[in-house]
Design an enzyme around this catalytic site. Structure first.
Site, PDB file in Angstrom:
ATOM      1  N   GLU A   1     -36.633 164.654   1.713  1.00 56.72           N
ATOM      2  CA  GLU A   1     -35.806 165.163   2.799  1.00 56.72           C
ATOM      3  C   GLU A   1     -34.412 164.526   2.719  1.00 56.72           C
ATOM      4  OE1 GLU A   1     -37.169 163.947   6.689  1.00 56.72           O
ATOM      5  OE2 GLU A   1     -36.937 166.000   7.388  1.00 56.72           O
TER       6      GLU A   1
ATOM      7  N   CYS B   1     -34.973 168.674  11.035  1.00 59.10           N
ATOM      8  CA  CYS B   1     -36.196 168.669  10.230  1.00 59.10           C
ATOM      9  C   CYS B   1     -36.480 170.030   9.615  1.00 59.10           C
ATOM     10  CB  CYS B   1     -37.368 168.232  11.088  1.00 59.10           C
ATOM     11  SG  CYS B   1     -37.451 169.186  12.602  1.00 59.10           S
TER      12      CYS B   1
ATOM     13  N   GLU C   1     -44.848 165.843  14.816  1.00 60.17           N
ATOM     14  CA  GLU C   1     -43.813 166.738  14.265  1.00 60.17           C
ATOM     15  C   GLU C   1     -43.025 165.878  13.281  1.00 60.17           C
ATOM     16  OE1 GLU C   1     -43.385 169.898  14.841  1.00 60.17           O
ATOM     17  OE2 GLU C   1     -44.576 170.219  16.642  1.00 60.17           O
TER      18      GLU C   1
ATOM     19  N   LYS D   1     -40.651 156.761  24.705  1.00 63.14           N
ATOM     20  CA  LYS D   1     -39.812 155.788  24.004  1.00 63.14           C
ATOM     21  C   LYS D   1     -38.809 156.558  23.139  1.00 63.14           C
ATOM     22  CE  LYS D   1     -39.667 154.022  20.145  1.00 63.14           C
ATOM     23  NZ  LYS D   1     -38.188 154.114  20.079  1.00 63.14           N
TER      24      LYS D   1
HETATM   25  P1  NAD Z   1     -38.276 157.618  12.602  1.00 62.90           P
HETATM   26  O1  NAD Z   1     -39.669 157.962  12.237  1.00 62.90           O
HETATM   27  O2  NAD Z   1     -37.663 156.451  11.965  1.00 62.90           O
HETATM   28  O3  NAD Z   1     -38.163 157.378  14.162  1.00 62.90           O
HETATM   29  C1  NAD Z   1     -38.688 158.276  15.118  1.00 62.90           C
HETATM   30  C2  NAD Z   1     -39.091 157.483  16.335  1.00 62.90           C
HETATM   31  O4  NAD Z   1     -40.114 156.563  15.974  1.00 62.90           O
HETATM   32  C3  NAD Z   1     -37.973 156.655  16.953  1.00 62.90           C
HETATM   33  O5  NAD Z   1     -38.144 156.630  18.350  1.00 62.90           O
HETATM   34  C4  NAD Z   1     -38.226 155.275  16.369  1.00 62.90           C
HETATM   35  O6  NAD Z   1     -37.709 154.228  17.161  1.00 62.90           O
HETATM   36  C5  NAD Z   1     -39.738 155.247  16.337  1.00 62.90           C
HETATM   37  N1  NAD Z   1     -40.294 154.306  15.365  1.00 62.90           N
HETATM   38  C6  NAD Z   1     -39.755 153.875  14.202  1.00 62.90           C
HETATM   39  N2  NAD Z   1     -40.580 153.011  13.597  1.00 62.90           N
HETATM   40  C7  NAD Z   1     -41.668 152.896  14.382  1.00 62.90           C
HETATM   41  C8  NAD Z   1     -42.877 152.142  14.291  1.00 62.90           C
HETATM   42  N3  NAD Z   1     -43.136 151.344  13.257  1.00 62.90           N
HETATM   43  N4  NAD Z   1     -43.778 152.265  15.287  1.00 62.90           N
HETATM   44  C9  NAD Z   1     -43.544 153.088  16.340  1.00 62.90           C
HETATM   45  N5  NAD Z   1     -42.423 153.822  16.477  1.00 62.90           N
HETATM   46  C10 NAD Z   1     -41.496 153.728  15.507  1.00 62.90           C
HETATM   47  O7  NAD Z   1     -37.439 158.953  12.365  1.00 62.90           O
HETATM   48  P2  NAD Z   1     -35.917 159.193  12.696  1.00 62.90           P
HETATM   49  O8  NAD Z   1     -35.126 158.627  11.590  1.00 62.90           O
HETATM   50  O9  NAD Z   1     -35.595 158.794  14.085  1.00 62.90           O
HETATM   51  O10 NAD Z   1     -35.865 160.787  12.699  1.00 62.90           O
HETATM   52  C11 NAD Z   1     -35.722 161.519  11.557  1.00 62.90           C
HETATM   53  C12 NAD Z   1     -37.055 162.084  11.137  1.00 62.90           C
HETATM   54  O11 NAD Z   1     -37.622 162.868  12.189  1.00 62.90           O
HETATM   55  C13 NAD Z   1     -36.929 163.026   9.985  1.00 62.90           C
HETATM   56  O12 NAD Z   1     -37.916 162.774   9.034  1.00 62.90           O
HETATM   57  C14 NAD Z   1     -37.120 164.404  10.614  1.00 62.90           C
HETATM   58  O13 NAD Z   1     -37.572 165.381   9.745  1.00 62.90           O
HETATM   59  C15 NAD Z   1     -38.066 164.118  11.698  1.00 62.90           C
HETATM   60  N6  NAD Z   1     -37.980 165.148  12.727  1.00 62.90           N
HETATM   61  C16 NAD Z   1     -38.988 166.041  12.799  1.00 62.90           C
HETATM   62  C17 NAD Z   1     -38.926 167.056  13.744  1.00 62.90           C
HETATM   63  C18 NAD Z   1     -40.030 168.044  13.848  1.00 62.90           C
HETATM   64  O14 NAD Z   1     -40.089 168.731  14.837  1.00 62.90           O
HETATM   65  N7  NAD Z   1     -40.911 168.141  12.888  1.00 62.90           N
HETATM   66  C19 NAD Z   1     -37.840 167.152  14.627  1.00 62.90           C
HETATM   67  C20 NAD Z   1     -36.816 166.195  14.513  1.00 62.90           C
HETATM   68  C21 NAD Z   1     -36.909 165.191  13.553  1.00 62.90           C
END
Ligand code: NAD
Length: 478
Positions: free
Chosen positions: A382, A285, A251, A175
Site C-alpha cells: 500500500e 484505503c 477495516e 480511541k
Molecule cells: P495504524 O494501524 O497505524 O493506526 C490505526 C489506529 O490504530 C490508530 O488509532 C492507532 O493509534 C492505533 N494503533 C496503532 N498501533 C496500535 C497498537 N499496537 N495497538 C492498538 N492500537 C494501535 O494505521 P494508520 O496509519 O492510522 O492508518 C492507515 C491505515 O489504515 C492504512 O493501512 C489504511 O489502508 C487503513 N485504513 C483502512 C480503511 C478501511 O476502511 N479499510 C479506512 C481508512 C484507513
C-alpha cells in the site's frame, strides 16, 4: 481557530477528563502546534469502560425510536458546526478544505442513515416442526463496543462505527489516532450538545495506543472491537481479542487495482483515476494503488493522464487552489519516496506532476510511474501517497489474475463500456468492493469492507448494523 492553541481533555461519562500529561497535535502543512490533548492511559481506559457499561444498561433499553431521535439530534448538531469541524480536519490532517467539508457530510450521512435504520432491526418467527412449539429470533445489542480509528478520515471513520453501534443499542469507547484527536473530541462535543446521554460515547485520547487498547481487549465487559487501520495492527488486535472471544470487525489496508479495459472511455477513466488516486493525497484505503491499462490504449491514456496531473496544485489545504495537501508525517514521505526510487531502479519512468509546495510541511509532488511491473514495491505494498504506477496487460484474464495476486482484497475498479466485461471483472475480482466505471463507490447505504487480509465485516448498510447485534433464538414450548 487557525493558529490558536487549543487544550482539550478526553470525553468520559459526559465530562472533560484530563490525565497527568498532554501531547501535542501538529498541522502537517506547517508543522505548527495546533493544540494539546490529554494523554490517557490505563486508568482512563478503565474509566471509559465503566461509564460505557453503566450507560449500556439504560441506552440498550430505550426504544429504537428514542435512540433514533438522539441520533437525529447529533446529526443536527454536526450539521450546524460543519464548517468548524471541516476546518479542524484540514488543520490536523491536512486535506483540502473542500474535501474536509465533503468528509463531514459523508460522516454525518452515517448518523442520519442509521438513525432511520434503528427502527428496522427486525426479528423473525420460524415455523416449528412441532405444533406445540414456537421459534422466535430477536436481535439484541452486543454490549460495550471499543472503536479504534485512523487519521486519514478523522470524522467518517468514527461515525461509520459509532452511528450503527448506537442505533443498535450499544455504547462505545473510542480511541482516535494520535494525529487527529481534536476532530474526534469535537464530534463528542456535538453529541454532548445534542443530549446523547453521558457514558454512551466516550473518547480516550492517547499517545500510547496499546496501553489503552490492551485494557479494552482484556475487559470482558467490552463485547466487540471495531478497528480501522493497518493490516499489521488489525492482526495484533484480533489475536488479543481471542482471549475473551470478542466480536471483531476490521477495516484494513488495501492495494486497489484500477483496470482500464481496451474498450473503456479513456476520458472517463482518466477522470476516475484522478479522483480515486489523488483524493486525500492518495491516503485512502480504497484509492487506486495499481493502474492496469490495456496495452492498445496505453499511449492515449498516459497522455491524457499526464495533462490531468499537471492541473493539480500541491499546497496548504486552506488555500483554495490546493488539490493535494500534505502527507501525514515524515514516515509517510519516506515510504512514498522509497517506492518511487525502487520503481525507477527497476525500470519505471517517472512523469512528475507540478512541484510540491516548498514551504515547511509534509508535501510531495504527485507522480505517474509508467512501465511499472508487479515486482515493484508500489505494486505490492500500500502506498498511501500520490503515486500512480501504470502497467499494461494484454487480455482480461491476465488483468484479473494480476489484480488478485495479493493478500489484499478491499476495493477494485474497472472501466469498460461492455456489460459482459463489467460482469466478468466484478464477479472474478476477489475484492469486497468493485467500482465499475465508478471511482467513488463508498456511501452510507452500501456495505463497505474487504476480503482476504483487508478485513472482516462490513460498515454501512444493514450489514453494518448486524455487526453490532447478537442473534438470539427463543424456543417456546406451549
Ligand atoms: P495504524 O494501524 O497505524 O493506526 C490505526 C489506529 O490504530 C490508530 O488509532 C492507532 O493509534 C492505533 N494503533 C496503532 N498501533 C496500535 C497498537 N499496537 N495497538 C492498538 N492500537 C494501535 O494505521 P494508520 O496509519 O492510522 O492508518 C492507515 C491505515 O489504515 C492504512 O493501512 C489504511 O489502508 C487503513 N485504513 C483502512 C480503511 C478501511 O476502511 N479499510 C479506512 C481508512 C484507513
Amino acid at each position: 481557530m487557525d493558529g490558536a492553541i487549543l487544550q482539550k481533555g478526553m470525553y468520559i461519562n459526559g465530562e472533560e477528563v484530563y490525565a497527568g500529561d498532554l501531547f501535542a497535535v501538529e498541522n502537517p502543512a506547517t508543522f505548527e502546534k495546533i493544540g494539546y490533548v490529554a494523554d490517557g492511559g490505563t486508568r482512563e481506559a478503565q474509566m471509559a469502560v465503566d461509564a460505557a457499561h453503566e450507560a449500556f444498561l439504560v441506552w440498550s433499553k430505550k426504544t429504537a425510536y428514542e435512540r433514533a431521535a438522539h441520533l437525529e439530534n447529533w446529526f443536527q448538531a454536526i450539521s450546524e458546526r460543519t464548517e468548524e469541524l471541516a476546518r479542524m480536519i484540514t488543520l490536523e490532517q491536512g486535506k483540502p478544505l473542500i474535501e474536509a467539508r465533503g468528509e463531514i457530510a459523508y460522516a454525518n450521512s452515517f448518523i442520519k442513515w442509521f438513525a432511520e435504520e434503528a427502527k428496522r432491526v427486525y426479528g423473525e418467527t420460524i415455523p416449528a416442526s412441532s405444533s406445540s412449539k414456537r421459534i422466535l429470533v430477536q436481535k439484541q445489542p452486543v454490549g460495550v463496543v471499543a472503536a479504534i480509528t485512523p487519521w486519514n478520515f478523522p470524522a467518517a471513520m468514527i461515525t461509520r462505527k459509532v452511528a450503527p453501534a448506537l442505533a443498535a443499542g450499544c455504547t462505545v469507547v473510542i480511541k482516535p489516532a494520535p494525529a487527529t484527536p481534536l476532530t474526534a473530541l469535537l464530534l463528542a462535543e456535538c453529541a454532548h450538545e445534542a443530549g446523547i446521554p453521558e457514558g454512551v460515547i466516550n473518547v480516550v485520547t492517547t499517545n500510547d495506543a496499546a496501553a489503552v487498547s490492551d485494557v479494552w481487549l482484556e475487559d470482558s465487559r467490552v463485547k466487540k472491537i471495531t478497528f480501522t487501520g493497518s493490516t499489521k495492527v488489525g492482526k495484533q488486535l484480533m489475536e488479543k481479542a481471542a482471549k475473551t472471544v470478542k466480536k471483531v470487525s476490521l477495516e484494513l489496508g488495501g492495494l486497489a487495482p484500477f483496470i482500464i479495459a481496451e474498450d473503456a472511455d479513456i476520458n472517463a477513466a482518466v477522470k476516475g483515476v484522478m479522483q480515486s488516486k489523488f483524493r486525500n493525497a492518495g491516503q485512502t484505503c480504497v484509492c487506486a494503488n495499481r493502474i492496469y491499462v490495456h496495452e492498445n490504449i496505453k499511449e492515449p491514456f498516459i497522455d491524457a493522464f499526464k495533462t490531468a496531473l499537471n492541473s493539480l496544485r500541491v499546497g496548504n489545504g486552506f488555500e483554495q487552489s490546493t488539490d493535494i495537501g500534505p502527507l501525514i508525517n515524515e514516515a509517510a514521505i519516506e515510504k512514498v519516496k522509497g517506492q518511487i526510487d525502487d520503481a525507477i531502479s527497476k525500470g519505471a519512468k517517472a512523469i512528475r506532476g507540478p512541484k510540491a509546495d516548498e514551504r515547511k510541511g509534509f508535501f510531495i509532488e504527485p507522480v505517474i510511474l509508467s512501465g511499472a511491473t508487479d515486482d515493484m514495491a508500489c505494486m505490492r505494498e500500500e502506498t498511501f501517497g500520490p503515486v500512480a504506477p501504470v502497467s499494461t496487460f494484454s487480455d482480461d484474464a491476465e488483468a484479473v489474475r494480476r489484480a488478485n495476486n495479493t493478500p489484499y482484497g478491499l476495493a477494485a475498479y474497472v472501466f469498460t463500456k461492455s456489460l459482459q466485461k463489467a460482469f466478468y471483472y466484478s464477479e472474478n475480482l476477489e475484492y469486497g468492493i468493485v467500482g465499475v466505471n465508478d471511482p467513488l463507490p463508498a456511501t452510507a447505504q452500501a456495505p463497505f469492507g474487504g476480503m482476504k487480509e483487508s478485513g472482516l465485516g462490513r460498515e454501512g448498510s444493514r450489514h453494518g448494523m448486524d455487526e453490532f447485534l447478537e442473534v438470539k433464538y427463543i424456543s417456546i414450548q406451549l
